[in-house]
Design a protein around this motif. Structure first.
Motif, PDB file in Angstrom:
ATOM      1  N   LEU A  43       0.831  -1.197   0.000  1.00 61.40           N
ATOM      2  CA  LEU A  43       0.000   0.000   0.000  1.00 61.40           C
ATOM      3  C   LEU A  43       0.873   1.258   0.000  1.00 61.40           C
ATOM      4  CD1 LEU A  43      -2.619  -0.995   2.730  1.00 61.40           C
ATOM      5  CD2 LEU A  43      -2.964  -1.002   0.257  1.00 61.40           C
ATOM      6  N   ASN A  44       0.355   2.323  -0.557  1.00 60.36           N
ATOM      7  CA  ASN A  44       1.044   3.609  -0.521  1.00 60.36           C
ATOM      8  C   ASN A  44       0.677   4.433   0.705  1.00 60.36           C
ATOM      9  OD1 ASN A  44       0.195   3.082  -3.673  1.00 60.36           O
ATOM     10  ND2 ASN A  44       2.362   3.580  -3.380  1.00 60.36           N
ATOM     11  N   TYR A  45      -0.503   4.155   1.263  1.00 60.63           N
ATOM     12  CA  TYR A  45      -0.972   4.864   2.460  1.00 60.63           C
ATOM     13  C   TYR A  45      -1.403   3.829   3.495  1.00 60.63           C
ATOM     14  CZ  TYR A  45      -1.296   8.810  -0.778  1.00 60.63           C
ATOM     15  OH  TYR A  45      -1.024   9.775  -1.707  1.00 60.63           O
ATOM     16  N   ILE A  46      -0.914   3.975   4.719  1.00 59.31           N
ATOM     17  CA  ILE A  46      -1.230   3.020   5.780  1.00 59.31           C
ATOM     18  C   ILE A  46      -2.013   3.736   6.879  1.00 59.31           C
ATOM     19  CG2 ILE A  46      -0.255   1.548   7.584  1.00 59.31           C
ATOM     20  CD1 ILE A  46       2.035   0.934   5.724  1.00 59.31           C
ATOM     21  N   PRO A  47      -3.250   3.308   7.155  1.00 59.59           N
ATOM     22  CA  PRO A  47      -4.041   3.964   8.192  1.00 59.59           C
ATOM     23  C   PRO A  47      -3.478   3.687   9.581  1.00 59.59           C
ATOM     24  CG  PRO A  47      -5.167   1.993   7.428  1.00 59.59           C
ATOM     25  CD  PRO A  47      -3.964   2.168   6.546  1.00 59.59           C
ATOM     26  N   GLU A 106       8.723   2.321   3.190  1.00 57.47           N
ATOM     27  CA  GLU A 106       8.334   3.409   2.297  1.00 57.47           C
ATOM     28  C   GLU A 106       6.820   3.404   2.121  1.00 57.47           C
ATOM     29  OE1 GLU A 106      10.353   3.419  -1.363  1.00 57.47           O
ATOM     30  OE2 GLU A 106      12.331   3.769  -0.496  1.00 57.47           O
ATOM     31  N   ALA A 107       6.162   4.083   3.005  1.00 59.31           N
ATOM     32  CA  ALA A 107       4.707   4.241   2.912  1.00 59.31           C
ATOM     33  C   ALA A 107       4.341   5.468   3.723  1.00 59.31           C
ATOM     34  CB  ALA A 107       3.985   3.009   3.437  1.00 59.31           C
ATOM     35  N   VAL A 108       3.263   6.083   3.366  1.00 56.26           N
ATOM     36  CA  VAL A 108       2.803   7.278   4.069  1.00 56.26           C
ATOM     37  C   VAL A 108       1.847   6.868   5.186  1.00 56.26           C
ATOM     38  CG1 VAL A 108       1.491   9.420   3.837  1.00 56.26           C
ATOM     39  CG2 VAL A 108       3.095   8.744   2.044  1.00 56.26           C
ATOM     40  N   LEU A 109       2.142   7.281   6.408  1.00 60.46           N
ATOM     41  CA  LEU A 109       1.219   7.043   7.521  1.00 60.46           C
ATOM     42  C   LEU A 109       0.051   8.005   7.405  1.00 60.46           C
ATOM     43  CD1 LEU A 109       3.666   6.610  10.544  1.00 60.46           C
ATOM     44  CD2 LEU A 109       2.571   4.840   9.170  1.00 60.46           C
ATOM     45  N   LYS A 110      -1.147   7.477   7.556  1.00 60.63           N
ATOM     46  CA  LYS A 110      -2.358   8.274   7.362  1.00 60.63           C
ATOM     47  C   LYS A 110      -3.218   8.169   8.626  1.00 60.63           C
ATOM     48  CE  LYS A 110      -5.535   6.463   4.851  1.00 60.63           C
ATOM     49  NZ  LYS A 110      -6.489   5.939   3.860  1.00 60.63           N
ATOM     50  N   PRO A 111      -3.019   9.060   9.611  1.00 61.15           N
ATOM     51  CA  PRO A 111      -3.897   9.029  10.789  1.00 61.15           C
ATOM     52  C   PRO A 111      -5.357   9.206  10.387  1.00 61.15           C
ATOM     53  CG  PRO A 111      -2.025  10.478  11.146  1.00 61.15           C
ATOM     54  CD  PRO A 111      -2.002  10.104   9.697  1.00 61.15           C
ATOM     55  N   LEU A 161      -4.480  18.564  14.627  1.00 60.01           N
ATOM     56  CA  LEU A 161      -3.824  18.482  13.319  1.00 60.01           C
ATOM     57  C   LEU A 161      -2.451  19.155  13.342  1.00 60.01           C
ATOM     58  CD1 LEU A 161      -6.722  19.065  10.752  1.00 60.01           C
ATOM     59  CD2 LEU A 161      -5.793  16.928  11.607  1.00 60.01           C
ATOM     60  N   GLN A 162      -2.337  20.248  14.070  1.00 60.83           N
ATOM     61  CA  GLN A 162      -1.033  20.901  14.169  1.00 60.83           C
ATOM     62  C   GLN A 162      -0.018  20.004  14.870  1.00 60.83           C
ATOM     63  OE1 GLN A 162      -2.239  24.597  16.054  1.00 60.83           O
ATOM     64  NE2 GLN A 162      -2.135  25.714  14.103  1.00 60.83           N
ATOM     65  N   VAL A 209      -3.813  13.397   6.616  1.00 65.53           N
ATOM     66  CA  VAL A 209      -4.754  12.980   7.653  1.00 65.53           C
ATOM     67  C   VAL A 209      -6.096  12.680   6.996  1.00 65.53           C
ATOM     68  CG1 VAL A 209      -6.078  13.687   9.685  1.00 65.53           C
ATOM     69  CG2 VAL A 209      -3.656  14.251   9.534  1.00 65.53           C
ATOM     70  N   GLN A 210      -6.673  11.531   7.341  1.00 72.59           N
ATOM     71  CA  GLN A 210      -7.980  11.129   6.817  1.00 72.59           C
ATOM     72  C   GLN A 210      -9.059  11.542   7.805  1.00 72.59           C
ATOM     73  OE1 GLN A 210      -8.426   7.031   5.328  1.00 72.59           O
ATOM     74  NE2 GLN A 210     -10.272   6.861   6.589  1.00 72.59           N
ATOM     75  N   LEU A 211      -9.994  12.344   7.347  1.00 66.51           N
ATOM     76  CA  LEU A 211     -11.128  12.792   8.159  1.00 66.51           C
ATOM     77  C   LEU A 211     -12.374  12.084   7.636  1.00 66.51           C
ATOM     78  CD1 LEU A 211     -10.091  16.510   8.152  1.00 66.51           C
ATOM     79  CD2 LEU A 211     -10.291  15.145  10.220  1.00 66.51           C
ATOM     80  N   ASP A 212     -12.895  11.140   8.402  1.00 71.88           N
ATOM     81  CA  ASP A 212     -14.048  10.355   7.959  1.00 71.88           C
ATOM     82  C   ASP A 212     -15.328  11.160   8.135  1.00 71.88           C
ATOM     83  OD1 ASP A 212     -12.336   8.330   7.414  1.00 71.88           O
ATOM     84  OD2 ASP A 212     -13.139   6.904   8.874  1.00 71.88           O
ATOM     85  N   GLU A 213     -16.043  11.359   7.037  1.00 67.60           N
ATOM     86  CA  GLU A 213     -17.312  12.097   7.068  1.00 67.60           C
ATOM     87  C   GLU A 213     -18.425  11.273   6.413  1.00 67.60           C
ATOM     88  OE1 GLU A 213     -17.974  14.664   8.721  1.00 67.60           O
ATOM     89  OE2 GLU A 213     -16.391  16.187   8.693  1.00 67.60           O
TER      90      GLU A 213
END
Length: 799
Positions: free
Chosen positions: A63-67, A177-182, A217-218, A228-232
């Motif tokens: 994966l490129n993005y890991i939650p 090599e992956a982007v962490l995505k809170p 977020l800061q 950052v993933q904001l679930d809506e």
């Protein structure tokens, strides 16, 4: 961690991932801690280990993005409530010192401190002094979240759980090599899910929360987080003008506060209601569901286009079902429908929602036919599918095309497999709406008279339980001995009958008016019936989190459903032979079996529900013929399965009622049909409940504080009803006075003649001691309420 592919390539992501581990190690660690069998140090070590293993697996998948921060020790909504200091008033007072210590944590740590975990567990499970917070379904899934309670408290960043999650992930994946995505719940959805906020006040609460989101977020940006993933998911419902203005202001504030951070808003479970508004927000990525919201989302993109300055996260695999996806069809569809509007370099492919809703892995199921195994995809297999799609879109090589073709061939072979087809079932159901007698009974008031004549011994406000009784370790061991072949059927039956006899005596001693046999032979209320009907199979390890540490193993409803032989008659008939009190037959209803199974994806859910109802109708008639006069057909999942768009819900309401009636309308008028529903907001379901035409329905009201009573105060309801007077999902035993207050409040709007008293759900997961104590309190509360009714009836009129 960079992890980005080169500029012109499709990337791959997931929205969320299962928490429980392959052998439910997560569940075992939590329950050992709650039972005092392990200390906190052991618990946090094991739970951190499970999280680390999970992160490594996500990274290995490509994966490129890991939650991150979607891994929770109980519930992600509860975690966010604690993060933002949204603590129920009763706990703010009694746990003030603990809450204060949460706000003074060591900024350098990564693991969750004990005081934070214990605070969350107290809110979720209750304490000796205070009841647990309400629990309800996450939109139209079988996942339950802890409902945040708003009482005007000032939000604060009490404890930064997302930051701790990032720190743990960075330790585990330092060289990956992956982007962490809170993952966070977005501000509108978080407020929309809260209890205690009138619709007119949502915007003001979002405004109060905005500075806390900014601070959070800061802190993540300062830690080096890039996205950052904001679930809506609540954006599937239309926002009014004021709400749109506030959401715009909030996202503007977030954008200005963290200009370097990619904001990724994620929707799922359906199409967004206000597409143009959502796509106009100042965010970098917009996630849309192209499985359950495919038709509407595709229509919106074709009609309105998609912003050139944003990327699109396309939900192309069903995150809520377990059947393999035809990857060739997905790639073709994307290239035909999305590529003309949005260039591929702006695509992120992913499942339709979090994979929390499916088992961790299914290709290792060794006891299923190979054809079926080849047709299944749990979370691990869906990772492979999503990365395969991304690779095929980026590189249409012969090897990748071969993978797509193999996927297509496997799906087609499964869809046409002859073992899935039972033409006689479809033939029997083709004209069900042409025969009125199949779906209707005599009028309720006439049935009520006959039922009162059949059971003249029942008092006003009769007491009963929902069905299951405590399944002790001994009960579970006995079932395992039988399944392993250590006991033969005779030995197992003897054990079960001894348990039924023991609990008949306990129920009679407590003073319960209508008894149950206890369901000791059942592991799960859906699995039990699926094992006895044609058209189902079962996994060994297909576990899914339902609430807290509670996991369920949904059956796989793979083919046409057929009744084989009586499923519940033997146990119910035996129990009735032990007592002069009425004993209820206990079944799970067709819509609940449907909604709590992984259902075939080649027939409509309506058609499958009628097949289930037809099979259950035959079982209900068999119970009646055996002399059982009260039969409960539980439908706790009717609300859960309701489509989220109002237009779709109209048809769903119609066929769910028809399915229930098809199952239950074949009995005599003096046979009493009960049903049960729990852990949903029923305020908009009074008409549907009435249309189901059950003689008695029991509804959960304990955790919700009796909110459903308000709905019945606005709607006349003439059928029998029982509002659960205590919460069985907490170990806390409410007092007689608490239960009596529930009864008194309900009787202000409901007639005593048709009112029943019961717990709010089955007692399977509770201990014997607390169950007996609680049922004694319940019968005492009923006795007091009867006395008050008698005194009021005897009092002279002052008119």
């Amino acid at each position: 961690m960079t992890g980005q592919k080169s500029a012109a390539q499709v990337t791959a992501s997931v929205i969320g991932y299962p928490r429980i581990g392959k052998q439910r190690e997560w569940k075992k660690a939590l329950e050992a801690y709650w039972a005092g069998k392990s200390d906190y140090s052991q618990t946090v070590t094991e739970l951190d280990r499970i999280e680390a293993e999970r992160l490594q697996h996500l990274a290995d998948a490509g994966l490129n993005y890991i939650p991150v921060n979607d891994y929770s020790w109980y519930d992600h909504v509860l975690d966010q409530s604690v993060t933002f200091g949204i603590i129920p008033e009763r706990f703010r007072q009694s746990l003030a010192a603990q809450i204060e210590s949460c706000s003074q944590l060591d900024a350098g740590q990564a693991s969750i401190p004990q005081e934070v975990a214990d605070l969350a567990f107290a809110i979720a499970r209750g304490t000796a002094q205070h009841p647990a917070s309400e629990m309800t379904k996450w939109f139209n899934t079988n996942y339950h979240y802890i409902v945040p309670e708003w009482s005007g408290q000032e939000p604060q960043l009490l404890v930064n759980l997302p930051l701790l999650a990032v720190k743990r992930a960075k330790q585990v994946l330092a060289d990956r090599e992956a982007v962490l995505k809170p993952v966070l719940i977005g501000p509108y959805t978080f407020v929309r899910l809260m209890k205690g906020i009138p619709a007119a006040e949502r915007s003001s609460v979002i405004a109060k929360l905005t500075p806390v989101y900014v601070q959070l977020l800061q802190s993540l940006a300062a830690e080096g987080v890039q996205v950052v993933q904001l679930d809506e998911p609540a954006w599937i419902w239309a926002l009014n003008k004021e709400e749109q203005q506030q959401v715009q202001a909030t996202y503007d504030a977030l954008r200005q506060a963290v200009p370097s951070l990619d904001l990724w808003v994620q929707t799922y479970f359906e199409a967004v209601a206000d597409y143009n508004f959502v796509t106009s927000l100042p965010v970098n990525v917009i996630g849309l569901d192209f499985v359950h919201g495919k038709v509407r989302n595709e229509a919106n993109i074709k009609q309105h286009g998609f912003p050139a300055d944003k990327r699109i996260a396309i939900g192309v695999l069903d995150g809520r079902n377990v059947w393999r996806t035809d990857l060739q069809a997905v790639v073709t569809d994307l290239e035909q429908t999305i590529e003309p509007v949005v260039a591929k370099e702006r695509w992120i492919v992913q499942p339709s929602c979090s994979l929390l809703h499916v088992p961790l892995a299914l290709r290792e199921e060794s006891k299923l036919p190979q054809l079926m195994v080849d047709a299944l995809a749990g979370a691990e297999e869906k990772l492979v599918e999503i990365v395969t799609i991304a690779n095929a879109l980026n590189d249409p090589s012969a090897a990748n095309k071969e993978l797509l073709a193999a996927s297509n061939a496997a799906v087609q072979a499964w869809r046409t497999a002859p073992e899935r087809q039972r033409p006689q079932v479809r033939e029997a159901l083709k004209d069900i709406h042409q025969d009125e007698k199949l779906l209707t009974r005599e009028a309720f008031q006439e049935r009520l008279k006959l039922q009162e004549q059949r059971w003249p011994q029942l008092p006003v406000l009769p007491t009963t339980s929902i069905g299951s009784l405590p399944q002790t370790l001994d009960v579970r061991k006995a079932r395992q001995r039988f399944r392993k072949g250590e006991w033969d059927l005779a030995a197992y039956t003897e054990y079960l009958q001894a348990e039924m006899k023991r609990w008949v005596e306990i129920q009679e001693e407590i003073g319960i008016d209508v008894l149950v046999h206890g369901e000791f032979e059942r592991t799960d209320m859906v699995e039990y019936f699926g094992e006895k009907l044609d058209g189902f199979v079962f996994t060994q390890n297909g576990w899914v989190q339902s609430y807290g540490s509670r996991c369920v193993k949904p059956p796989l409803l793979y083919g046409d459903i057929a009744f084989r032989s009586a499923m519940t008659v033997e146990e119910t008939e035996f129990t009735q032979s032990l007592t002069k009190q009425p004993v209820k037959g206990m079944l799970t209803g067709p819509v609940t079996i449907l909604n709590w199974s992984f259902v075939r994806d080649d027939l409509s859910r309506e058609e499958v529900s009628y097949q289930l109802a037809w099979a259950l109708r035959q079982e209900i008639i068999a119970l009646e013929e055996a002399g059982i006069g009260m039969i409960q057909v539980d439908e706790p999942a009717v609300k859960e399965g309701m489509p989220l768009h109002a237009d779709d819900a109209v048809h769903y309401r119609k066929w769910t009622v028809d399915a229930f009636r098809l199952a239950t309308a074949g009995v005599r008028s003096d046979t009493q049909i009960h049903t049960h529903m729990c852990y949903c907001d029923f305020s908009d379901m009074v008409d549907l409940i009435r249309d189901m035409d059950a003689d008695v329905i029991s509804l959960e009201t304990a955790r919700s504080g009796g909110d459903i009573v308000e709905a019945f105060s606005r709607n006349h309801y003439e059928l029998g009803i029982g509002l659960g007077v205590y919460d069985i999902h907490s170990p806390r035993v409410p007092s007689v006075e608490e239960m009596e207050q529930c009864i008194t409040r309900a009787l202000e709007v409901l007639p005593a003649r048709t009112f029943w008293i019961n717990p709010d759900c089955g007692l399977k997961t509770r201990g014997e001691k607390e169950t007996i104590e609680a049922l004694k309190n319940m019968t005492e509360a009923a006795a007091r309420a009867r006395k008050k009714l008698a005194e009021a009836a005897a009092a002279p009129s002052h008119s």
